[in-house]
Write a protein that holds these residues in place. Structure first.
Motif, short mmCIF file in Angstrom:
data_model
loop_
_atom_site.label_atom_id
_atom_site.label_comp_id
_atom_site.label_asym_id
_atom_site.label_seq_id
_atom_site.Cartn_x
_atom_site.Cartn_y
_atom_site.Cartn_z
N SER A 68 1.04 -1.10 0.41
CA SER A 68 0.51 -0.18 -0.36
C SER A 68 0.59 1.12 0.55
N ARG A 69 0.57 2.27 -0.56
CA ARG A 69 0.71 3.80 -0.77
C ARG A 69 0.31 4.40 0.25
N GLY A 70 0.95 4.96 0.65
CA GLY A 70 0.59 6.50 0.84
C GLY A 70 0.39 7.17 0.75
N TYR A 71 -0.49 8.67 1.07
CA TYR A 71 -0.97 9.98 0.76
C TYR A 71 -0.07 10.31 0.19
N TRP A 72 0.70 10.46 0.74
CA TRP A 72 2.01 11.49 -0.26
C TRP A 72 2.40 11.33 -1.30
N LEU A 100 -8.46 -9.38 9.85
CA LEU A 100 -7.77 -9.09 8.72
C LEU A 100 -6.27 -9.40 8.87
N ARG A 101 -5.67 -10.20 8.16
CA ARG A 101 -4.76 -10.35 7.69
C ARG A 101 -3.04 -9.01 7.95
N PRO A 102 -2.75 -8.94 8.99
CA PRO A 102 -2.23 -7.98 9.39
C PRO A 102 -0.95 -7.47 8.21
N ASP A 103 -0.19 -8.34 7.70
CA ASP A 103 0.55 -8.21 6.71
C ASP A 103 -0.48 -7.68 5.33
N ILE A 104 -1.06 -7.97 5.20
CA ILE A 104 -1.92 -6.75 4.33
C ILE A 104 -2.35 -6.25 4.73
N PHE A 105 -2.42 -6.12 5.89
CA PHE A 105 -4.07 -5.05 6.11
C PHE A 105 -2.88 -3.68 6.35
N ALA A 106 -1.66 -3.67 7.46
CA ALA A 106 -1.30 -3.05 8.36
C ALA A 106 -0.97 -1.39 7.55
N GLY A 107 -0.31 -1.88 6.19
CA GLY A 107 -0.33 -0.36 6.15
C GLY A 107 -0.79 0.24 4.90
N ARG A 108 -1.93 -0.39 4.89
CA ARG A 108 -3.36 -0.36 4.11
C ARG A 108 -3.38 0.91 4.96
N TYR A 109 -4.10 2.12 3.29
CA TYR A 109 -5.42 3.47 3.92
C TYR A 109 -6.97 2.76 4.02
N PRO A 110 -7.61 3.96 4.84
CA PRO A 110 -9.26 3.66 4.51
C PRO A 110 -10.20 3.79 3.48
N HIS A 111 -8.51 3.86 2.21
CA HIS A 111 -9.96 4.21 0.66
C HIS A 111 -9.67 3.11 0.26
N GLU A 112 -8.97 1.82 0.92
CA GLU A 112 -8.52 0.53 -0.13
C GLU A 112 -9.21 -0.27 0.86
N LEU A 113 -9.69 -0.24 1.66
CA LEU A 113 -10.73 -1.38 2.21
C LEU A 113 -12.23 -1.39 1.75
N SER A 114 -13.44 -2.65 1.88
CA SER A 114 -14.38 -2.78 1.86
C SER A 114 -15.50 -1.61 2.73
N GLY A 115 -16.20 -1.87 2.93
CA GLY A 115 -17.12 -1.17 3.94
C GLY A 115 -17.11 -2.40 5.46
N GLY A 116 -17.17 -3.47 5.16
CA GLY A 116 -16.90 -4.75 6.40
C GLY A 116 -15.58 -4.75 7.06
N LEU A 176 -12.70 6.95 9.58
CA LEU A 176 -11.07 6.68 9.93
C LEU A 176 -10.77 7.86 9.67
N ASN A 177 -9.74 8.41 10.01
CA ASN A 177 -8.81 9.28 9.06
C ASN A 177 -8.80 8.54 7.50
N PRO A 178 -8.76 9.70 7.20
CA PRO A 178 -8.53 8.81 5.24
C PRO A 178 -6.31 9.37 5.11
N ARG A 179 -5.80 9.91 6.64
CA ARG A 179 -4.92 10.08 6.35
C ARG A 179 -3.87 9.14 7.06
N LEU A 180 -4.43 8.17 8.00
CA LEU A 180 -3.94 7.13 8.39
C LEU A 180 -3.82 5.77 7.85
N SER A 181 -2.42 5.46 8.41
CA SER A 181 -2.95 3.73 7.91
C SER A 181 -3.87 3.00 8.81
#
Lengths: 304, 343
Positions: free
Chosen positions: A26-30, B159-175, B122-127
């Motif tokens: 995943s990529r960050g916003y910046w 949710l598998r941490p190796d896949i999801f930990a670094g993701r951002y909210p817009h990359e996730l489904s509602g569930g 969820l804050n869109p700017r935070l992983s």
């Protein structure tokens, strides 16, 4: 609800096949902003142009240019390409190219520093006003409205005229002019964010107001504020040149685009091309920052 | 302290009052909102929550149902202290909230909330990881501790941490987002969670998965829930007891089976009859509830439901019914509950 099974099997909801490597990460916003900017050649071109102008201004003394203060009665108002003078000479016989590069130092100083200062001060005031609301908001925003009531040029001239000429006073005047509009942008963005659930969730953890502002508000207010501020740089360059043109900004003989434009004005019928050069410098700089601002907005606004 | 062994089901050392002490006691909670735009000295007030009292036992799930605008969400926010109550008393595990026994910071660790809108919470700017770790960080955990906690919780919510930990909210489904919200609520190891319409915005199939996750977490972590929803079926599925609200007041409270089988308040009856059924024999012919609730600004005296109540009589216009104890801890706020019981 009989169709709900009570089974405890929870399947992982990851993408079925992770395509591995960098794409899956995943990529960050910046990072996303930078990626979109890299594909925007138009913006990149003007970014390069602006950087060239800034760089030229920064390293002017080491470029081996002719002395921008050396006058010569014999070589006044020589045309572009006159030997020894790349862009000709001004009404006192000083090398125009050298003066344009040196003039960029003061013009860019007046263009960039006030915007940066106003972004910090106005942005912070706006976030505070928007976040705390009520009385704090009233106090800050009504004061801003007083400043907002005046046209920006008039306000800059009035403040600068009251404080007197000179670069420092010019900087102060321009900073004060830009604070209200940046404050408004930051305030309205903050008010929108404050109502969202992630702020409530942060409150529910017991976080302090400042912690919430630092972690959750500033990052989200930054986009509109930065986009707007970048568009203000071109306005500031113009306003700064305007102040110098009126004799309120930089005092001669220090070169400054606005002041050069003002003093070359009298020779417009003798050497029209030469007289237009400082104006062209202002135009190109202003244009570059405007297009950079547009590009930034495109790169930062995308919600996916 | 943030790495409590969450798999153990041994007695909770945080349990102060013992099993008999209710997790939460709410006494006469009131919140009236001043009407915006009204004249400066106007007395117009919205009675959002108007004298609500109930208890929540340890380990139980209390469902809160009612129409939109009946004060359900305000109640949730009052319990979380996200808005201040006008009056009333809250006691968490024997400690009055705001006193030395249960200061607000300690309440924050014990009581958390999951919101309805999985996106805006969820804050869109935070992983994802940073969002979950924020709470522990606020309460003094080190960055690495908080991160480890966040990853543990991601596993817990499926949710598998190796896949999801670094993701951002817009990359996730509602569930997935709502799972993250649940993980965030769990990050301070709370003992009680308020779920405010937490599954209402999800697809039916995803809703079922998240409900099962909530049930599993309740068993594993021995949680107590307040489950606020307008969906009567979901409330029946997850709750032990149910509280029915109408215009800021409790009209009926009791065990979920009893209330669903034999509702006693006319409003509860109407509400339950308005449920959709898949059985053709139970098809609704007439809307059981007509009209809108009356204006909640300065409600008139008497029973608040009387304008829509088919059984309203003169008494209802003058005297306000109180929440009366019935058999087996069941309470109804209706003058004629006994009479109507067989109706």
């Amino acid at each position: 609800m009989t169709d709900i099974t009570t089974g405890n099997t929870i399947t992982f909801q990851g993408p079925p096949a992770v395509s591995g490597g960098a794409e899956a990460r995943s990529r960050g916003y910046w990072a996303g902003v930078a990626r979109r900017l890299r594909h925007d050649r138009f913006t990149l071109f003007f970014l390069a142009l602006a950087l060239l102008i800034i760089l030229g201004a920064l390293i002017a003394p080491w470029l081996g240019l002719p002395d921008p203060f050396q006058t010569s009665m014999a070589r006044r108002l020589k045309p572009i390409g006159f030997k020894g003078h790349l862009l000709g000479t001004d009404e006192l016989g000083r090398d125009l190219f050298s003066r344009l590069v040196y003039g960029g130092r003061t013009s860019l100083l007046l263009g960039i520093v006030p915007v940066v200062l106003a972004t910090l001060i106005g942005g912070l005031l706006g976030v505070v006003a928007g976040f705390f609301g009520r009385g704090v908001n009233m106090l800050i925003m009504r004061v801003m409205d007083v400043f907002y009531a005046f046209p920006s040029v008039l306000l800059a001239v009035a403040i600068s005229g009251t404080l007197g000429g000179g670069i420092l006073n010019g900087l102060i005047a321009l900073t004060l002019v830009f604070i209200p509009s940046l404050c408004r942008i930051a305030e309205s963005a903050t008010v929108q964010i404050r109502a969202l659930d992630y702020i409530e969730a942060a409150r529910a953890t017991g976080a302090s107001n400042w912690s919430i502002i630092r972690t959750h508000v500033i990052g989200n207010v930054l986009t509109p504020v930065v986009v707007y501020a970048s568009s203000l740089i071109s306005v500031a360059v113009l306003l700064g040149a305007g102040l110098s043109f009126l004799g309120l900004g930089v005092e001669p003989p220090t070169p400054d685009w606005g002041q050069m434009l003002s003093s070359l004005r009298q020779s417009i019928y003798v050497q029209p091309l030469i007289c237009a050069l400082p104006g062209l410098a202002i135009f190109l700089t202003s244009l570059s920052f405007n297009f950079i601002s547009d590009g930034l907005r495109r790169a930062m606004d995308v919600k996916a | 302290m943030f790495l409590v062994d969450t798999t153990s089901t041994a007695t909770d050392e945080r349990d102060v009052g013992g099993a008999a002490q209710p997790m939460l006691i709410v006494r006469d909670l009131k919140k009236h909102f001043a009407v915006r735009g009204a004249a400066v000295r106007s007395t117009a007030r919205v009675h959002a929550v108007d004298g609500v009292s109930f208890t929540v036992a340890k380990g139980e799930t209390l469902g809160v149902v009612g129409e939109s605008g009946c004060g359900k969400s305000t109640l949730g926010k009052l319990l979380m202290h996200l808005i201040d109550a006008d009056s009333g008393e809250l006691i968490f595990d024997g400690g009055a909230i705001g006193t030395r026994d249960m200061p607000l910071t300690q309440l924050r660790r014990n009581l958390q909330m999951v919101f309805q809108d999985s996106s805006s919470s969820l804050n869109p700017r935070l992983s994802i990881e940073t969002s979950i770790a924020y709470g522990p960080r606020v309460h003094g955990a080190s960055a690495s501790e908080a991160k480890a906690k966040a990853r543990d919780l991601l596993v817990r919510v499926g949710l598998r941490p190796d896949i999801f930990a670094g993701r951002y909210p817009h990359e996730l489904s509602g569930g997935q987002k709502q799972r993250v919200n649940i993980a965030r609520a769990l990050a301070l190891d709370p003992r009680m969670i308020i779920l405010d319409e937490s599954v209402s915005a999800l697809d039916k199939s995803v809703e079922a998965q998240v409900l099962n996750l909530l049930r599993r977490l309740r068993e594993d972590l021995r949680l107590t829930y307040i489950f606020i929803s307008h969906d009567l079926n979901v409330v029946q599925y997850i709750s032990d007891r149910v509280l029915v609200m109408y215009m800021g007041k409790i009209v009926e409270i009791g065990a979920v089976d009893e209330i669903y089988r034999r509702p006693r308040h006319p409003y509860t009856k109407a509400l339950l009859r308005s449920r959709l059924s898949s059985s053709p024999d139970e098809r609704i012919k007439l809307a059981p509830l007509t009209g809108d609730p009356p204006n909640p600004i300065n409600p008139p005296p008497g029973c608040r439901f009387r304008a829509r109540c088919p059984h309203a009589r003169d008494l209802c216009a003058t005297a306000e019914p109180v929440l009366e104890d019935g058999a087996t801890g069941r309470k109804v706020a209706c003058h004629f509950a006994e009479e109507l019981a067989d109706a």
